[in-house]
Every structure is written in C-alpha cells, then in structure tokens.
Design a protein around this motif. Structure first.
Motif, mmCIF file in Angstrom:
data_model
loop_
_atom_site.group_PDB
_atom_site.id
_atom_site.type_symbol
_atom_site.label_atom_id
_atom_site.label_comp_id
_atom_site.label_asym_id
_atom_site.label_seq_id
_atom_site.Cartn_x
_atom_site.Cartn_y
_atom_site.Cartn_z
ATOM 1 N N GLU A 140 7.242 2.213 5.744
ATOM 2 C CA GLU A 140 8.642 2.891 5.839
ATOM 3 C C GLU A 140 8.308 4.236 4.771
ATOM 4 N N TYR A 141 8.975 5.408 5.218
ATOM 5 C CA TYR A 141 8.970 6.685 4.689
ATOM 6 C C TYR A 141 10.224 6.925 4.013
ATOM 7 N N GLU A 142 10.028 7.223 2.844
ATOM 8 C CA GLU A 142 11.140 7.625 1.821
ATOM 9 C C GLU A 142 11.083 9.136 1.406
ATOM 10 N N TYR A 143 11.756 9.899 2.210
ATOM 11 C CA TYR A 143 11.504 11.490 2.106
ATOM 12 C C TYR A 143 11.856 11.810 0.516
ATOM 13 N N LEU B 6 0.806 -1.176 0.013
ATOM 14 C CA LEU B 6 -0.052 -0.120 0.059
ATOM 15 C C LEU B 6 0.856 1.176 0.186
ATOM 16 N N LYS B 7 0.626 2.175 -0.749
ATOM 17 C CA LYS B 7 1.531 3.128 -0.975
ATOM 18 C C LYS B 7 0.734 4.696 -1.045
ATOM 19 N N LEU B 8 1.175 5.627 -0.219
ATOM 20 C CA LEU B 8 0.508 6.864 -0.002
ATOM 21 C C LEU B 8 1.667 7.861 -0.021
ATOM 22 N N LYS B 9 1.337 9.055 -0.422
ATOM 23 C CA LYS B 9 2.216 10.072 -0.679
ATOM 24 C C LYS B 9 1.742 11.132 0.422
ATOM 25 N N ASP C 248 10.982 10.607 -2.300
ATOM 26 C CA ASP C 248 9.882 10.706 -3.004
ATOM 27 C C ASP C 248 8.382 10.907 -2.362
ATOM 28 N N ASP C 249 8.651 11.352 -1.199
ATOM 29 C CA ASP C 249 7.663 11.512 -0.085
ATOM 30 C C ASP C 249 6.564 10.238 -0.149
#
Ligand SMILES: [Zn+2]
Length: 562
Positions: A517-520, A491-494, A522-523
């Motif tokens: 997991e937060y990847e800053y 599941l992906k959220l921006k 690509d937000d």
C-alpha cells in the motif's frame, strides 16, 4: 376566502421547505455524535464538496455501518481522491458512499485483496453484481481512516440519487447540533456596466462590514450608479466545533423584492468545476479567499440558482435610495442578515482605467491557437468563460500564458516540437509549470511521442521544459538486509522522488508480486504479512520505483521468517 388561503399557502416559505426525501430510511454511518469537519456543497478547490465530512475523534478505525440495506455496488482503492471507498446501492434507488477508509470489513477486505493480487495493483476498481455482496442496515462494512486526499481522520459520507447526483445527506434526517448562525467575513461591490461606478470608482470595492449586537451586519452607505452586483465571503460554524463550514442557502432582496436565491441542496458532478464561475476566481487566486457572487454572470451553467430577477444584478438610477438585503442560512435555518443602503448618484467624471490589451485576443466560444516557433498552445472552444486579451510571450523553452487568475473550464494542450534536440537528450525532459517565488518547475503530466512533448492542463501561467535527472530513493524503515522478521506484522519502506514525482512502484518476494500500500502523505510503502503470501524461510525482496520521466531505482534485501 378559500382563494386567499390557497394563495397564501403557495407563497408560504413552509411549503418551500417541504422535504421530499425519506426521513427514517438511512441510519448514521457512525455511532458517535455527529460533528462536521465539512458540510455538503461547501466551497473547495475546483469543486463543491459532494458529501459531509464527519469527524472521527482524531482517530482511525471507528466502525462504519451500512446506512441501510443494500448491496456493495462499487469498491475503489486509489492513492488519491477518496482513497479506499465503498458504494452501497439501496433498493430505494439511492447510493451511499463511504470514503477515506482505513480498511474494509473482513469479507470485503478478502474480496478486494483477491482482486489486487490478480491485477498486481494496489489501485483497483470493481462494480460487484447485486447478488454478490449484500449488506444489511447497521452491518459493519468498514473502518474509518485517512486514506487518499484527506487532511486528517474523518469519514466522507455521500448520498446520491439514481442519476448519481449528490444530495445533502442532512435532508435524510441525520442530526447535528447547530444553533450558531453563519457569519460574513467580507463583502465586495462590483460595477458591471460600462458606465457603472461604486463609491466614485469603476473598480470593485471592498465594503467595510459592521457587525450589529444581534450578529447581523450593515455596511457604511454605498453610493452607486448603473448595473452593479455584490459578492460575499461567508461561512457557517456548528456548535461542537470551531472549523468553518459552508452555507445552505443565500437569498438577496432589493427593496423587498427577491433578486436571487442560491440553494445548495443538490448538484451534479458535471457542474461541480463551474464553482470557479461562482466565486470571484481572481480574488481566490490572489487572496486565497472565496467570494461568492450574488449574481449569475454569462456562461454560468450551475443549477444552484432559483428565483432570479435580472440574474441577481441591481440597476441603480441617479437620485434614488434603495435597501439591499442579503440573507445567509445554514441547514438548521439559523439566519444572518446583511443590509446595504445604496444611494443612487451619477458622476460623469470618473475616469476609466485602460484594460490590458495584447495581440492575442481570445474568443471564449471559438477554438484559439497560439503558435510561436516550436511551441503550440491549443484552446478548444469554450475553454474560457469570457473573451479576453491574453498576455502571451515566449523566450526559448519558456512560455507565458497570462497568469493563473483566469479560470479555464476545459483542458487545453501545450505542445513542444523538439525535433532540434538529439533523441538521447529527450529522455529526462518534462513540461513543468513554474510556481512560487523561485519559479520552480512543477511537473505537468507530460506525454511523449517521438520528439513531441505535450501536456493537458486547466491552469494558465508560465510553462517551461525541465529535466529530472534524479532517481527516486527507497529506504527500509523497520527492517534491514539479512534480518529475521518472524514476529513482524508489516514491512515498511519510504519512497521519495525529488522532482517529477513517483509514477509507479512494484514489489516482489522471490519473484512473486506482493501487495504494497502506498500512502503518499508519509511517502510510505507497507506490506502486511497477514496477506499470507510469504511461505518460505529465506525471502528476497525486490522493490522497483519509477518516477514520471522514467528514472527508476531498485532496492533489494533478504529477510528470514519462520
Ligand atoms: Zn469530504
């Protein structure tokens, strides 16, 4: 005869190059040809690079091997910095570090996920016991990635000694293809003494480099007098890539006598930020290139200097002629020479420009406090390397603290007393540094205690109070409310925040924490269904995101899974 031979050996460069580190102990952490995106001790923002950056063919997911037998002594998962990183301690006392990983081996991944779910946090750090996670040389311990503060897929690899000092990993027998000598891009000369001058000026001088057919350099003849020093911008390049890398060694000679040697084979983390004393910091801030000073000026604690004569400075007398030589080398001992002919000539008529003066004289070795109206700035002793007059001014909530071009080696504190504000108006305020042409506020980590706002920073410049009234945004990327997602892996959220930036996030399903997991870069927030924590058919997802002043947004959706 015997005596002469011994003396010869003592002075021989061969002896100096003798390598004290084990050569066959560590294998390469990757099974591809090693090409460097970055070398050891190369010059980075506020630090020397503590490892080597190995290119991973522009992809993620390459196998990372334990460089030798040992045990996992530390795992750290962080949004910034090294991202996902593991540390292996070896029986010989060295520790190897593998950073920016995409994921860990299944065993380590299970170990760390358990901890992340226990602590309900993506960011975790753990120091396992020596008998917990034992690895053997050549075992796959992780997969390469691009996590944390990484600008593209690569492996950051370090070797540290038992005092946690990073050492150039190349010294342990790793091999790279490098027959390309370093190159010099700029050379500057600096008048140091009160009556020094260079080319009839007492300002620093850019000298015109002339490249010779054999790749060495000369400059047009220099006329100088008094105590002077030089600085160069220089890089190395290896055979299999075009990117610029750092140097391994720099030496200078005046009329054949060594003045300084700068050796980048090892340093400690405590000294790394003093890179700002090694480079011409003002030039770096203004022109974005790094001139490496070929002298050691006052209050420079770096351990990279050897064979210093008069701290690397030159004393040029009237009516003399001298030859100054600079030798820059890469790890493979490819050398490039720069030769500067200096004619000593004294002029009495060179007029001095008055240095900037103000009412705010800063003593480097004392505590300095600037208080004006409702703002106080406190500089602990030794915040700066040198005494100087600070350009300080205040208009309402905006304060001018000189400009960025003077390096601070310690944090200083800016405090606003907002007792004249209504308590309800304080909520969304923060301290920002005004940057760029439009002087936009850049969030400076702000602490609030009652009506007192404070920030600790190492950057001079213009600071002001700013207000963040905008909530973070949360957008689903690969699903929507009420949908079936049975075959989904993720599941992906921006998530984004326009002004002060994201401070925290929390996701739950049916009220229970799920790891995102937060990847800053690509937000993106990503949940992995392989975590096996979703067991129901109907699931209520709730994501709360909070910015640095406390504005928060909530996203809710229902998804179905069988
Ligand atoms: Zn690196």
């Amino acid at each position: 005869m015997k005596y002469t031979l011994a003396l010869f050996l003592l002075c021989s460069p061969l002896l100096k190059a003798q390598n004290i580190y084990p050569q066959d102990y560590f294998q390469s952490p990757l099974d591809i040809t090693l090409v460097m995106a970055g070398t050891f001790a190369e010059l980075r923002s506020n630090h020397f690079h503590s490892g080597i950056d190995i290119k991973t063919q522009q992809v993620e997911g390459l196998k990372i091997y334990a460089a030798a037998d040992g045990y996992i002594s530390r795992i750290k998962i962080a949004h910034f910095g090294y991202g996902k990183a593991i540390y292996i301690t070896h029986p010989n006392g060295y520790t190897t570090v593998y950073a920016h990983l995409q994921r860990l081996s299944p065993t380590l991944e299970a170990y760390i996920k358990k901890l992340q779910y226990e602590q309900e946090s993506y960011e975790v750090e753990v120091f396992p016991n020596p008998d917990e996670l034992i690895v053997s040389k050549g075992e796959v311990v992780a997969y390469s990635g691009n996590t944390g503060s990484s600008g593209g897929p690569h492996l950051h690899f370090e070797i540290r000694d038992n005092a946690e000092r990073p050492i150039n990993p190349m010294l342990f027998g790793l091999d790279i293809k490098d027959t390309t000598p370093p190159f010099i891009k700029n050379v500057y000369a600096y008048p140091i003494g009160p009556d020094s001058h260079i080319n009839k000026s007492n300002e620093k001088q850019k000298l015109r480099l002339i490249r010779q057919p054999n790749n060495d350099y000369v400059v047009e003849n220099v006329e100088a007098y008094g105590k002077i020093g030089f600085a160069i911008e220089a890089n190395d390049r290896q055979d299999l890539a075009y990117n610029n890398n750092g140097l391994y060694n720099i030496q200078t000679f005046l009329n054949g006598n060594q003045k300084i040697e700068i050796d980048f084979h090892k340093f400690s983390f405590d000294e790394s930020s003093h890179i700002n004393r090694f480079i011409d910091y003002e030039q770096y801030i203004n022109e974005k290139h790094r001139l490496q000073k070929l002298y050691r000026d006052t209050n420079n604690p770096l351990s990279i200097y050897k064979n210093l004569d008069d701290e690397g400075y030159l004393q040029i007398q009237d009516s003399t002629s001298s030859i100054y030589k600079v030798k820059v080398s890469d790890y493979k001992n490819n050398n490039t020479w720069l030769t500067i002919n200096i004619k000593g000539k004294k002029y009495d008529t060179i007029k001095k420009e008055e240095p900037f003066k103000s009412n705010y004289f800063i003593y480097a070795n004392k505590t300095n406090e600037l208080v004006h109206d409702k703002v106080a700035v406190e500089f602990p002793s030794n915040t700066f390397y040198e005494d100087f007059y600070m350009d300080f001014a205040q208009t309402n909530d905006t304060i001018k603290l000189h400009d960025e071009s003077i390096a601070a080696q310690k944090y200083f504190t800016i405090t606003y007393d907002l007792s004249h504000y209504k308590p309800e108006d304080l909520g969304q305020l923060y301290i920002g540094r005004l940057v760029g042409y439009y002087k936009r506020p850049y969030y400076s980590s702000t602490k609030k205690e009652g009506h007192i706002l404070s920030t600790r920073t190492k950057t001079l410049g213009i600071y002001a109070l700013a207000k963040d009234t905008v909530d973070p945004t949360i957008k689903p990327i690969n699903f929507s409310d009420g949908k079936w997602v049975s075959n989904f892996r993720y599941l992906k959220l921006k998530i984004e925040d326009k002004e002060s930036g994201i401070s925290k996030y929390r996701a739950t399903v049916n009220g229970k924490f799920i790891l995102m997991e937060y990847e800053y870069k690509d937000d993106m927030l990503t949940f992995d269904f392989n975590d096996n924590v979703i067991t129901e058919t109907e699931n209520n997802l709730k994501v709360i995101v909070t910015d640095n002043v406390g504005n928060s947004s909530t996203f809710e959706a229902t998804f179905y899974r069988k």
